[in-house]
Each structure stands twice: as structure tokens, then as C-alpha cells.
Design a protein around this motif. Structure first.
Motif, PDB file in Angstrom:
ATOM      1  N   LEU A  56      -8.407 -20.799  27.949  1.00 13.38           N
ATOM      2  CA  LEU A  56      -7.555 -20.055  26.483  1.00 13.38           C
ATOM      3  C   LEU A  56      -6.947 -20.397  25.849  1.00 13.38           C
ATOM      4  N   HIS A  57      -6.783 -21.602  25.549  1.00 13.69           N
ATOM      5  CA  HIS A  57      -6.202 -22.011  24.456  1.00 13.69           C
ATOM      6  C   HIS A  57      -6.937 -22.668  23.439  1.00 13.69           C
ATOM      7  N   SER A  58      -8.148 -22.585  24.085  1.00 12.40           N
ATOM      8  CA  SER A  58      -9.636 -22.602  22.772  1.00 12.40           C
ATOM      9  C   SER A  58      -9.215 -21.405  22.343  1.00 12.40           C
ATOM     10  N   LEU A  59      -9.450 -19.919  23.452  1.00 15.78           N
ATOM     11  CA  LEU A  59      -9.326 -18.718  22.380  1.00 15.78           C
ATOM     12  C   LEU A  59      -8.187 -18.654  21.300  1.00 15.78           C
ATOM     13  N   TYR A  60      -7.123 -18.846  22.110  1.00 21.34           N
ATOM     14  CA  TYR A  60      -6.093 -18.267  20.944  1.00 21.34           C
ATOM     15  C   TYR A  60      -6.483 -19.179  19.899  1.00 21.34           C
ATOM     16  N   LYS A  61      -6.391 -20.294  20.219  1.00 19.86           N
ATOM     17  CA  LYS A  61      -6.623 -21.288  18.401  1.00 19.86           C
ATOM     18  C   LYS A  61      -7.853 -21.290  17.669  1.00 19.86           C
ATOM     19  N   SER A  62      -9.180 -20.299  17.935  1.00 20.01           N
ATOM     20  CA  SER A  62     -10.218 -20.069  17.470  1.00 20.01           C
ATOM     21  C   SER A  62      -9.703 -18.782  16.438  1.00 20.01           C
ATOM     22  N   PHE A  63      -9.006 -17.876  17.548  1.00 21.79           N
ATOM     23  CA  PHE A  63      -7.918 -16.467  16.373  1.00 21.79           C
ATOM     24  C   PHE A  63      -6.945 -16.832  15.575  1.00 21.79           C
ATOM     25  N   GLU A  64      -6.307 -18.029  16.129  1.00 29.71           N
ATOM     26  CA  GLU A  64      -5.570 -18.045  14.827  1.00 29.71           C
ATOM     27  C   GLU A  64      -6.194 -18.834  14.073  1.00 29.71           C
ATOM     28  N   ASN A  65      -7.232 -19.524  13.796  1.00 35.45           N
ATOM     29  CA  ASN A  65      -7.883 -19.934  12.847  1.00 35.45           C
ATOM     30  C   ASN A  65      -8.325 -19.150  11.599  1.00 35.45           C
ATOM     31  N   LEU A  66      -8.764 -18.094  12.484  1.00 31.79           N
ATOM     32  CA  LEU A  66      -9.371 -17.340  11.449  1.00 31.79           C
ATOM     33  C   LEU A  66      -9.034 -16.721  10.536  1.00 31.79           C
ATOM     34  N   SER A  67      -9.434 -16.592   9.225  1.00 32.55           N
ATOM     35  CA  SER A  67      -8.945 -16.149   7.874  1.00 32.55           C
ATOM     36  C   SER A  67      -9.340 -14.813   7.761  1.00 32.55           C
ATOM     37  N   ASP A  68      -7.546 -14.136   7.975  1.00 38.40           N
ATOM     38  CA  ASP A  68      -7.065 -13.023   7.741  1.00 38.40           C
ATOM     39  C   ASP A  68      -7.913 -12.519   6.394  1.00 38.40           C
ATOM     40  N   ASP A  69      -7.629 -12.832   5.442  1.00 39.82           N
ATOM     41  CA  ASP A  69      -8.493 -11.814   4.485  1.00 39.82           C
ATOM     42  C   ASP A  69     -10.339 -12.001   4.846  1.00 39.82           C
ATOM     43  N   LEU A  70     -10.967 -12.761   5.257  1.00 36.85           N
ATOM     44  CA  LEU A  70     -12.747 -12.842   5.173  1.00 36.85           C
ATOM     45  C   LEU A  70     -12.745 -12.285   7.337  1.00 36.85           C
TER      46      LEU A  70
END
Length: 256
Positions: A56-70
Motif C-alpha cells: 500500500l505504501h508504494s501505491l500511495y506514493k505512486s498516486f502522490e507523485n503523479l502530476s496533477d496537470d498531466l
């Protein structure tokens, strides 16, 4: 709600250094049951710095790091998943977890069409950002839906109803090492003593511990990974200190 400190009395079997049970009041039990209301996103965020097991930590971080605009849809807000509000349904519980935003859902809110001819529309939404599919107007006029009507007048209720939380405060509770909760009773205590082969009262130690936010997070983590939660949270550090002292005094290596 201000940060709380809760005192808890634990009974320890000295030989095995394991908590047999804790004698707890309403505050601690309310906190334990409030864990069941936590969204997965909140749990993941709280445990990121505590060697969280699983992915879940990896899943959380991946969403956190996604660019909002892109990559994210324009109407999406990252906080909805990364920092969701906790639904406490009107229950007031001790705040023993950091940065948890509580939101009471004691009464739900619904909205109807904002058009002048709204009485012809049969559409209702629970989000005022929605558009009416009939006339394409925002559904912003607030309605109120009470999902439970108490037939007993407030002034006739027992005084304990004003306490809030999940359980009544006039009862003392036993919390087992695996967080099984039950009303305090002599019979339950005797059964536990038999289970732990306790025949001598001198083999038991009573200890009063305090819970703050640090212990609250540790308890949350242990509850997801262990069946000896109280032992892990309240005795693990003591055991490490004892082992460290043994190493220093006798030069013994490999003591864990």
C-alpha cells in the motif's frame, strides 16, 4: 479536538513478559473502535515512516507523485485519496492519531436542482457540484435527510447518552493482547490465568502506562501486523532495554 493522553492499567505475566490483558475505560475502547473508521489512505499515510508491511505504501506514493496537470482528471483532488476525512458519525473519541481530520456524518446532506422550475425535477444528489441531467443546472439547493429519528425525547434519555463515543462509560472493559474487547469480569480473568498457566499471583505485575499520539500510531501499526498488540507496544521497548543492559554487563552477543 485536542490531543489526548489516556492512562491504561495492564497486567503482565513476568516470566514470559507478555500482557495478559488491560483494564480499560471508555476512552481507550472508543479509540480502539475508531480505528475501524479509518480509510485505507489515512492508515497508509500514518504508517509510511514505520516500515509499513505490504504494498500500500508504494501505491500511495505512486498516486502522490503523479502530476496533477498531466495525468489526473481536472475535477479530482489528490487529498480525497491521500488525506481523506474520517467518518466518525457524531461520535466523540480521543484523538490519538496525528493529522487525522475528523468529519461528522450525524446527518447526511442532499441537494436538488437550482433551476426556477426545480419542482418538475426529480433529481437529487449528495454533491452540490453535480449537474441536473434534466435541465443541466447545478444541483446546489440543500435538502436535509435524517436517516434515524429517535422516538425518545432528548430530555428523557439517560445522562450517559451525552458522553458520545461508541461504548458506555459506566463499565470497565478488558482488552486482550489481540485487542479482543469484553466487559470486565472475574470469570474472564480466571480463564485467562488458566490459559497462561498462572498459578502464583506473584508471577503477575500490574503496570500503568500512558498513551499519546506516538503510542496511538504504534498501536495502529501493530494491530495490522500482530496478534500480541499490547505486548508489542508497551513491553517491546522495555525488553530491548533489558537485552541491551545484559549485553553491556556480560558481553553477550546476539541477544534480541
Amino acid at each position: 479536538m485536542a490531543a489526548a493522553k489516556i492512562s491504561l492499567k495492564i497486567l503482565i505475566e513476568k516470566k514470559s513478559q507478555r500482557v495478559i490483558f488491560a483494564e480499560a475505560d471508555k476512552k481507550f475502547v472508543d479509540f480502539l473502535f475508531s480505528i475501524l473508521t479509518l480509510p485505507v489512505g489515512t492508515v497508509t499515510r500514518l504508517l509510511q515512516k514505520h516500515d509499513m508491511a505490504g504494498s500500500l505504501h508504494s501505491l500511495y506514493k505512486s498516486f502522490e507523485n503523479l502530476s496533477d496537470d498531466l495525468y489526473l482528471q481536472p475535477e479530482q483532488d489528490k487529498d480525497f485519496l491521500l488525506n481523506p476525512m474520517v467518518a466518525i458519525y457524531g461520535a466523540k473519541v480521543p484523538l490519538l492519531l496525528p493529522s487525522v481530520e475528523q468529519h461528522s456524518y450525524s446527518a447526511k446532506k442532499f441537494y436538488r436542482c437550482s433551476a426556477s422550475h426545480w419542482y418538475f425535477c426529480q433529481n437529487v444528489a449528495n454533491d452540490r457540484r453535480a449537474f441536473c441531467p434534466s435541465c443541466n443546472k447545478l444541483i446546489t439547493n440543500e435538502l436535509r435527510y435524517i436517516d434515524y429519528v429517535d422516538p425518545v425525547p432528548k430530555d428523557t434519555k439517560a445522562s450517559s447518552s451525552s458522553e458520545g463515543g461508541y461504548v458506555k462509560g459506566v463499565i470497565t472493559y478488558m482488552v486482550m493482547d489481540d485487542l479482543d474487547v469484553k466487559p470486565m469480569s472475574i470469570i474472564s480473568a480466571i480463564i485467562l490465568f488458566t490459559k497462561f498457566n498462572v498459578t502464583d499471583v506473584g508471577a503477575l505485575e500490574e503496570k500503568v502506562v500512558e498513551l499519546g499520539m506516538d503510542e496511538g500510531v504504534k498501536l495502529l501499526r501493530a494491530s495490522l501486523q500482530s496478534s500480541t498488540v499490547l505486548t508489542d507496544v508497551f513491553l517491546q521497548n522495555d525488553q530491548k532495554i533489558q537485552n541491551h543492559n545484559v549485553k553491556e554487563e556480560f558481553g553477550i552477543e546476539g541477544v534480541e
